[in-house]
Design an enzyme around this catalytic site. Structure first.
Site, PDB file in Angstrom:
ATOM      1  N   SER A  60       9.452   5.861  -3.855  1.00 40.10           N
ATOM      2  CA  SER A  60       9.787   4.485  -2.828  1.00 40.10           C
ATOM      3  C   SER A  60       9.455   4.877  -1.399  1.00 40.10           C
ATOM      4  CB  SER A  60      11.244   4.881  -1.356  1.00 40.10           C
ATOM      5  OG  SER A  60      11.062   3.850  -0.743  1.00 40.10           O
TER       6      SER A  60
ATOM      7  N   LYS B 159      13.501  -1.517  -8.150  1.00 35.89           N
ATOM      8  CA  LYS B 159      14.193  -0.384  -6.927  1.00 35.89           C
ATOM      9  C   LYS B 159      14.802  -1.786  -5.775  1.00 35.89           C
ATOM     10  CE  LYS B 159      12.398   1.807  -4.286  1.00 35.89           C
ATOM     11  NZ  LYS B 159      13.268   1.789  -2.771  1.00 35.89           N
TER      12      LYS B 159
ATOM     13  N   GLY C  46       9.057  -4.634  -9.347  1.00 43.11           N
ATOM     14  CA  GLY C  46       9.914  -3.990  -8.816  1.00 43.11           C
ATOM     15  C   GLY C  46      11.475  -4.299  -9.227  1.00 43.11           C
TER      16      GLY C  46
ATOM     17  N   GLY D  96       0.282  -1.333   0.381  1.00 39.97           N
ATOM     18  CA  GLY D  96      -0.021  -0.053  -0.098  1.00 39.97           C
ATOM     19  C   GLY D  96       1.317   1.271  -0.052  1.00 39.97           C
TER      20      GLY D  96
ATOM     21  N   HIS E  67       4.421   2.360  -8.065  1.00 37.68           N
ATOM     22  CA  HIS E  67       3.072   0.533  -8.240  1.00 37.68           C
ATOM     23  C   HIS E  67       2.819   0.771  -9.436  1.00 37.68           C
ATOM     24  CE1 HIS E  67       3.631   1.368  -3.710  1.00 37.68           C
ATOM     25  NE2 HIS E  67       4.225   0.101  -3.912  1.00 37.68           N
TER      26      HIS E  67
END
Ligand code: PAF
Length: 305
Positions: A196, A160, A158, A39, A45
Site C-alpha cells: 500500500s 485490497k 484492487g 499515484g 497498481h
C-alpha cells in the site's frame, strides 16, 4: 490486441485530451480499460494494469489525488505525490497506453467544495466509512467523473480496498453505468503485509509489526473454517491482540463477501470475508481475507519489501 506490450504511454492532462484519445481508439474498434489510481504507484497498481491489459486493447491509468475522499485531519496534503517515479514505472512496465493526470479543475470544474456529489447508501457509513465520514461518497464521486471522461468498457480495482470495490460496484449497478468492474488480487510483501502507498508512513520498527494485521485476519479465518461461529468473540479477541501489539484498531469484522452485509450465522464459511482497519503509528492500514481463498497464492506475493 489485449495482452500486447506497448511503448511509452501518452500523458494526458485535460479531460478533453482524454476524451479525444479514447475517441480515436474507439474509431478503430478498440476496447478500453481504466485503472484509476491516486499515484505513488507500486507493484499492486502494476498488477492491476497487467490485468487491464489482458482485458482490453487499450489501457488508460489515471493519477489523481482526489480531495473529496479525504476528511478533515486526514493525509490529503501529505499524500505522496511522485509523478516522475510513477511515469518511469509505467514506462518500464509497458502495460499502459495512456496516463490521465488531471488537475483539480479538470475533475471538479466548479471546485471540489461546490461539486455535485454521489451519495452512497448505508454501507458507505459502516466499516471504514464509520471512521471516515464522507470518504466513500468522495470515492464514488470521483470514480463517476473518471468513468464519464474515459468511458471505459472495463474498470480494474484492487481487492485490497474491498469495501471500495463493493461500493463502486453498487454505484455502477444502481446508476446503470455501462462498465464491467474487474477486481485484482492483493499483492503482499513476503511477510504477508498488503502492499500500500500508506506503508511508507511506517517506521522501520512499525514495519516489522505491520504483518500482524494480516496474521490476525488469518487467525479469525482459521477459527471460522474450523467451525467457530462466534464471530463477535473472534472479532473482539483479534482487536484486543492487535491493541496489545501497539495497533489502534478501527474494526475487525466478519461480513458476507458478496455485499458486506452482516452474516446471519447461516452462511457457509466460504461466503464470508474478514476485514480489518487499524492505525499503526501514522499509518492507517486496511486488509481483508476472503474465506474463499484457501491460501496465499505465490503469484500474489511480491518479492519487494
Ligand atoms: O483506490 C484508490 O486509489 C482511490 O480510492 C481511487 C479509486 C483511485 C479513487 O480516487
Amino acid at each position: 490486441m489485449p495482452g500486447a506490450l506497448v511503448p511509452k504511454p501518452v500523458v494526458l492532462h485535460t479531460a478533453d485530451r482524454a476524451r479525444e484519445f479514447v475517441r480515436d481508439r474507439r474509431a478503430s474498434r478498440q476496447g478500453i480499460a481504466l485503472v484509476p489510481t491516486m499515484g505513488n504507484l507500486h507493484e499492486g497498481h502494476l498488477s492491476l494494469a497487467r490485468l487491464a491489459r489482458a482485458e482490453a486493447d487499450v489501457v488508460v491509468a489515471t493519477i489523481f489525488v482526489n480531495p473529496t475522499q479525504f476528511g478533515a485531519g486526514e493525509d490529503y496534503e501529505s499524500y505522496p505525490r511522485t509523478l516522475d517515479e510513477d511515469l518511469s514505472l509505467l514506462y518500464a512496465a509497458g502495460t499502459v497506453d495512456a496516463v490521465f493526470v488531471p488537475d483539480e479543475g479538470e475533475i471538479y470544474p466548479f471546485g471540489a467544495d461546490e461539486a455535485v456529489r454521489v451519495s452512497m447508501p448505508a454501507l458507505s457509513r459502516e466499516l471504514c466509512g464509520a471512521s471516515r465520514p464522507g470518504h466513500f461518497d468522495g470515492v464514488a464521486s470521483v470514480v463517476c467523473r473518471l468513468l464519464n471522461i474515459v468511458t471505459p468498457d472495463v474498470m480494474v480495482l484492487g481487492l485490497k480496498d474491498y469495501q471500495q470495490l463493493i461500493v463502486i460496484k453498487r454505484m455502477v449497478a444502481d446508476l446503470g453505468i455501462g462498465v464491467r468492474v474487474v477486481s485484482g488480487r492483493t499483492m503482499r510483501d513476503t511477510d504477508g503485509l498488503a502492499i500500500s502507498s500508506r506503508n511508507r508512513y511506517l517506521t522501520d520498527e512499525e514495519r516489522v509489526r505491520a504483518p500482524l494485521l494480516y496474521a490476525a485476519l488469518e487467525k479469525v479465518a482459521g477459527a471460522i473454517r474450523n467451525g467457530d461461529g462466534n464471530y463477535g468473540a473472534l472479532q473482539q479477541s483479534a482487536a484486543d491482540e492487535l491493541r496489545a501489539s501497539g495497533f489502534v484498531p478501527d474494526y475487525v469484522e466478519v461480513r458476507r463477501a458478496a455485499d458486506l452485509a452482516r452474516p446471519n450465522g447461516r452462511q457457509p464459511p466460504d461466503e464470508l470475508i474478514v476485514l480489518a482497519a487499524a492505525r499503526l503509528g501514522k499509518a492507517r492500514l486496511i486488509d481483508n481475507l476472503d474465506l474463499r481463498e484457501r491460501e496465499l497464492a505465490t503469484s500474489d506475493v511480491s518479492a519487494s519489501t
